[in-house]
Scaffold this motif. Structure first.
Motif, mmCIF file in Angstrom:
data_model
loop_
_atom_site.group_PDB
_atom_site.id
_atom_site.type_symbol
_atom_site.label_atom_id
_atom_site.label_comp_id
_atom_site.label_asym_id
_atom_site.label_seq_id
_atom_site.Cartn_x
_atom_site.Cartn_y
_atom_site.Cartn_z
ATOM 1 N N LYS A 113 -0.367 -5.437 -26.975
ATOM 2 C CA LYS A 113 -0.169 -6.714 -27.005
ATOM 3 C C LYS A 113 0.256 -7.124 -25.613
ATOM 4 O O LYS A 113 1.228 -6.522 -25.074
ATOM 5 C CB LYS A 113 0.693 -7.448 -27.912
ATOM 6 C CG LYS A 113 0.094 -7.377 -29.294
ATOM 7 C CD LYS A 113 -0.794 -8.431 -29.501
ATOM 8 C CE LYS A 113 -0.810 -8.812 -31.101
ATOM 9 N NZ LYS A 113 -1.076 -10.206 -31.198
ATOM 10 N N THR A 114 -0.388 -7.985 -24.834
ATOM 11 C CA THR A 114 0.126 -8.429 -23.592
ATOM 12 C C THR A 114 0.498 -10.013 -23.698
ATOM 13 O O THR A 114 -0.240 -10.840 -24.305
ATOM 14 C CB THR A 114 -0.889 -8.333 -22.521
ATOM 15 O OG1 THR A 114 -1.394 -6.994 -22.398
ATOM 16 C CG2 THR A 114 -0.398 -8.680 -21.113
ATOM 17 N N ARG A 115 1.546 -10.246 -23.506
ATOM 18 C CA ARG A 115 1.909 -11.758 -23.038
ATOM 19 C C ARG A 115 2.523 -12.053 -21.717
ATOM 20 O O ARG A 115 2.944 -11.346 -20.935
ATOM 21 C CB ARG A 115 3.248 -11.810 -24.400
ATOM 22 C CG ARG A 115 4.474 -11.078 -24.027
ATOM 23 C CD ARG A 115 5.311 -11.173 -25.241
ATOM 24 N NE ARG A 115 6.466 -10.322 -25.410
ATOM 25 C CZ ARG A 115 7.555 -10.528 -24.371
ATOM 26 N NH1 ARG A 115 7.728 -11.709 -23.504
ATOM 27 N NH2 ARG A 115 8.568 -9.586 -24.312
ATOM 28 N N THR A 116 2.744 -13.372 -21.630
ATOM 29 C CA THR A 116 2.964 -13.901 -20.475
ATOM 30 C C THR A 116 4.294 -14.735 -20.551
ATOM 31 O O THR A 116 4.445 -15.365 -21.758
ATOM 32 C CB THR A 116 2.143 -14.728 -19.544
ATOM 33 O OG1 THR A 116 1.471 -15.715 -20.359
ATOM 34 C CG2 THR A 116 0.792 -13.845 -19.597
ATOM 35 N N TYR A 117 5.150 -14.914 -19.390
ATOM 36 C CA TYR A 117 6.063 -15.890 -19.392
ATOM 37 C C TYR A 117 6.265 -16.370 -17.931
ATOM 38 O O TYR A 117 5.996 -15.526 -17.071
ATOM 39 C CB TYR A 117 7.443 -15.164 -20.158
ATOM 40 C CG TYR A 117 8.086 -14.032 -19.449
ATOM 41 C CD1 TYR A 117 9.204 -14.276 -18.466
ATOM 42 C CD2 TYR A 117 7.556 -12.786 -19.693
ATOM 43 C CE1 TYR A 117 9.758 -13.242 -17.977
ATOM 44 C CE2 TYR A 117 8.141 -11.868 -19.081
ATOM 45 C CZ TYR A 117 9.190 -12.021 -18.112
ATOM 46 O OH TYR A 117 9.870 -10.828 -17.421
ATOM 47 N N TYR B 240 3.816 -10.770 -16.690
ATOM 48 C CA TYR B 240 2.930 -10.097 -17.800
ATOM 49 C C TYR B 240 3.847 -8.775 -18.324
ATOM 50 O O TYR B 240 4.438 -8.171 -17.698
ATOM 51 C CB TYR B 240 1.659 -9.849 -17.286
ATOM 52 C CG TYR B 240 1.082 -10.748 -16.781
ATOM 53 C CD1 TYR B 240 0.020 -11.579 -17.573
ATOM 54 C CD2 TYR B 240 1.185 -11.421 -15.284
ATOM 55 C CE1 TYR B 240 -0.673 -12.583 -17.134
ATOM 56 C CE2 TYR B 240 0.229 -12.178 -14.889
ATOM 57 C CZ TYR B 240 -0.655 -13.027 -15.647
ATOM 58 O OH TYR B 240 -1.282 -13.977 -15.278
ATOM 59 N N THR C 17 3.176 -5.985 -21.377
ATOM 60 C CA THR C 17 2.422 -5.263 -22.385
ATOM 61 C C THR C 17 3.145 -4.040 -23.064
ATOM 62 O O THR C 17 4.301 -3.456 -22.856
ATOM 63 C CB THR C 17 1.221 -4.276 -21.606
ATOM 64 O OG1 THR C 17 0.474 -5.268 -20.814
ATOM 65 C CG2 THR C 17 0.364 -3.571 -22.662
ATOM 66 N N GLU D 72 2.352 -2.846 -30.588
ATOM 67 C CA GLU D 72 2.857 -3.805 -31.528
ATOM 68 C C GLU D 72 2.793 -2.472 -32.739
ATOM 69 O O GLU D 72 1.608 -2.196 -33.075
ATOM 70 C CB GLU D 72 2.105 -5.078 -32.028
ATOM 71 C CG GLU D 72 2.552 -5.716 -32.992
ATOM 72 C CD GLU D 72 2.026 -6.863 -33.406
ATOM 73 O OE1 GLU D 72 1.035 -7.027 -34.276
ATOM 74 O OE2 GLU D 72 2.215 -7.698 -32.525
#
Length: 111
Positions: free
Chosen positions: A83-87, A96, A98, A101
């Motif tokens: 899963k890759t998320r950004t903030y 970014y 990664t 999960e």
């Protein structure tokens, strides 16, 4: 073939005590780092070892199992997906991240 899309399987050791958070909705989330080692021989035939670090996130029942039974140094097998998320940072830069999960875990090794 769709069952192997975005499929991650790792065996390694927990690098730090898992951080378990109780969310407002009653769910739990566990986060920890995991080291995997790869051994190989270089062109000269010498044994080499390479360590890779992964951030692992687990939710719900899996997080509860991690909270009860997993500690730093424990050998684990995990199955999950990337899963890759950004903030955005305080200075406005986008980052970014990664993570793996984990959907399933297998407790390995001794106590």
């Amino acid at each position: 073939m769709s069952t192997i899309k975005n499929y991650v399987q790792l065996i390694g050791n927990v690098g730090q005590e898992p951080a378990v958070t109780n969310l407002e909705n009653g769910k739990k989330v566990a986060r920890f780092s995991m080291a995997t080692n790869e051994n190989y021989k270089n062109g000269k035939g010498e044994k080499q070892s390479e360590t890779n670090w992964h951030t692992v996130v687990a939710w719900g029942k899996t997080a509860e199992i991690i909270e009860k039974y997993v500690s730093k140094g424990k050998e684990l097998g995990i199955v999950g997906k990337l899963k890759t998320r950004t903030y955005k940072t305080d200075d406005g830069n986008q980052r970014y991240v990664t993570e793996v999960e984990a959907n399933e875990i297998l407790l390995l090794g001794g106590k």
